[in-house]
Design a protein around this motif. Structure first.
Motif: not given
Ligand SMILES: [Mg+2]
Length: 237
Positions: A31-37, A206-208, A211-213
Motif C-alpha cells: 500500500l502507498d500511504l500519502d493520498d491513498t490512506l 496507490g494513488d500515483s 509511481k505506484d501503478i
Molecule cells: Mg501517494
C-alpha cells in the motif's frame, strides 16, 4: 464489473475504490500511504499556512517571499536529491528558504519550522473511512500488508502512529530506507522481501499512476489505482 483491473483507459488505469478490491487468492498487500490512506493536500495546505503565518510574525518574512522562496527551495532540493527520500525533506526546504531570504543559515528557524509543519500536518490527518474498512478486512482475513512509501522514515512512522496503522499493517518500507523512490523496482522488492511473498502473490494499491501503478506493474504486480476520498474527509472536519 464497472472497473476492470489494469484496464487501459486512454493509456491510464482508472481510479477505483477500496470496496472493489478482489482479495481472492491474494496472500499480501502493498500500500502507498500519502493520498491513498488519507488525503494529503488538506493536511499540507493547513500546515503550510500555519508556517507562513509564523514566519511572518516571528521572522518578518512576507507572504509573497515565503511562497517564492518555498517553491525555489523545494525545487532545488528535489533536483539535488532526485530519486531519494530526502528530496521531500521539509528540514532542507526550510533551511534553503531561510538562506535565500537572509543569506545565512539559522538552525533555530529550520528546526522550529520543520517541527511546526509536521505537528500541524499530523494534527488534521484522518484516515479515509473506506481505507480503514479495507484494513480491517485485511486483518480479519489475516492477509499481511506493507506500506511502500516515498519519504523519510521518521515522519512516515509518525503518520503511521497517528493513523493507528500498527493495528492493521505489518511493515513499512520508505524510500529513505530503500535508497530509491518509486517507481524503482528495488523499493517494491524490499516490501515483498518483508512479506516473504512473490509479485504474483500480492496487489499494490496507490494513488500515483507513475509511481505506484507503473512501478508495481514493472514487477508484474496486480494494481489498484485508488486516491483517498477528500470529499468525505472535509465533511468530517
Ligand atoms: Mg501517494
Amino acid at each position: 464489473m464497472p472497473y476492470a483491473q489494469n484496464a487501459p483507459i486512454f493509456g491510464k488505469q482508472m481510479l477505483t475504490t477500496f470496496s472493489e478490491i478482489d482479495l481472492n487468492g491474494i496472500k499480501g498487500v502493498l500500500l502507498d500511504l500519502d493520498d491513498t490512506l488519507y488525503p494529503y493536500d488538506i493536511c499540507h495546505n493547513f500546515a503550510y499556512e500555519k508556517c507562513k503565518v509564523f514566519a511572518g510574525a516571528n521572522y518578518a518574512i512576507s507572504e509573497v517571499d515565503f511562497d517564492l522562496t518555498w517553491k525555489a527551495a523545494r525545487s532545488k532540493v528535489h533536483n539535488d536529491l532526485h530519486g531519494q527520500g530526502a528530496s521531500h525533506s521539509r528540514l532542507l526546504y526550510f533551511q534553503k528558504q531561510y538562506e535565500q531570504v537572509f543569506g545565512h543559515t539559522d538552525a533555530a528557524y529550520v528546526l522550529k519550522m520543520e517541527d511546526l509543519y509536521w505537528t500541524e500536518f499530523i494534527s488534521v490527518m484522518k484516515i479515509d473511512s473506506d481505507a480503514k474498512d479495507f484494513l480491517k478486512l485485511l486483518k480479519s482475513k489475516r492477509i499481511p500488508s506493507c506500506i511502500v512509501t516515498d519519504l523519510t522514515t521518521q515522519i512516515q512512522l509518525k503518520k503511521w502512529l497517528h493513523l493507528g496503522l500498527e493495528n492493521y499493517i505489518d511493515f513499512i518500507v520508505t524510500s529513505e530506507e530503500a535508497g530509491v523512490e518509486k517507481p524503482a523496482s528495488y523499493i517494491f522488492n524490499m516490501g515483498l522481501e518483508k512479506l516473504k511473498l512473490n509479485p504474483s502473490d500480492v496487489i499494490m494499491i496507490g494513488d500515483s499512476e507513475k509511481k505506484d501503478i507503473e512501478g508495481a506493474k514493472l514487477l508484474g504486480i496486480k494494481t489498484y489505482h485508488i486516491k483517498a476520498n477528500s470529499t468525505f474527509y472535509k465533511t468530517q472536519q
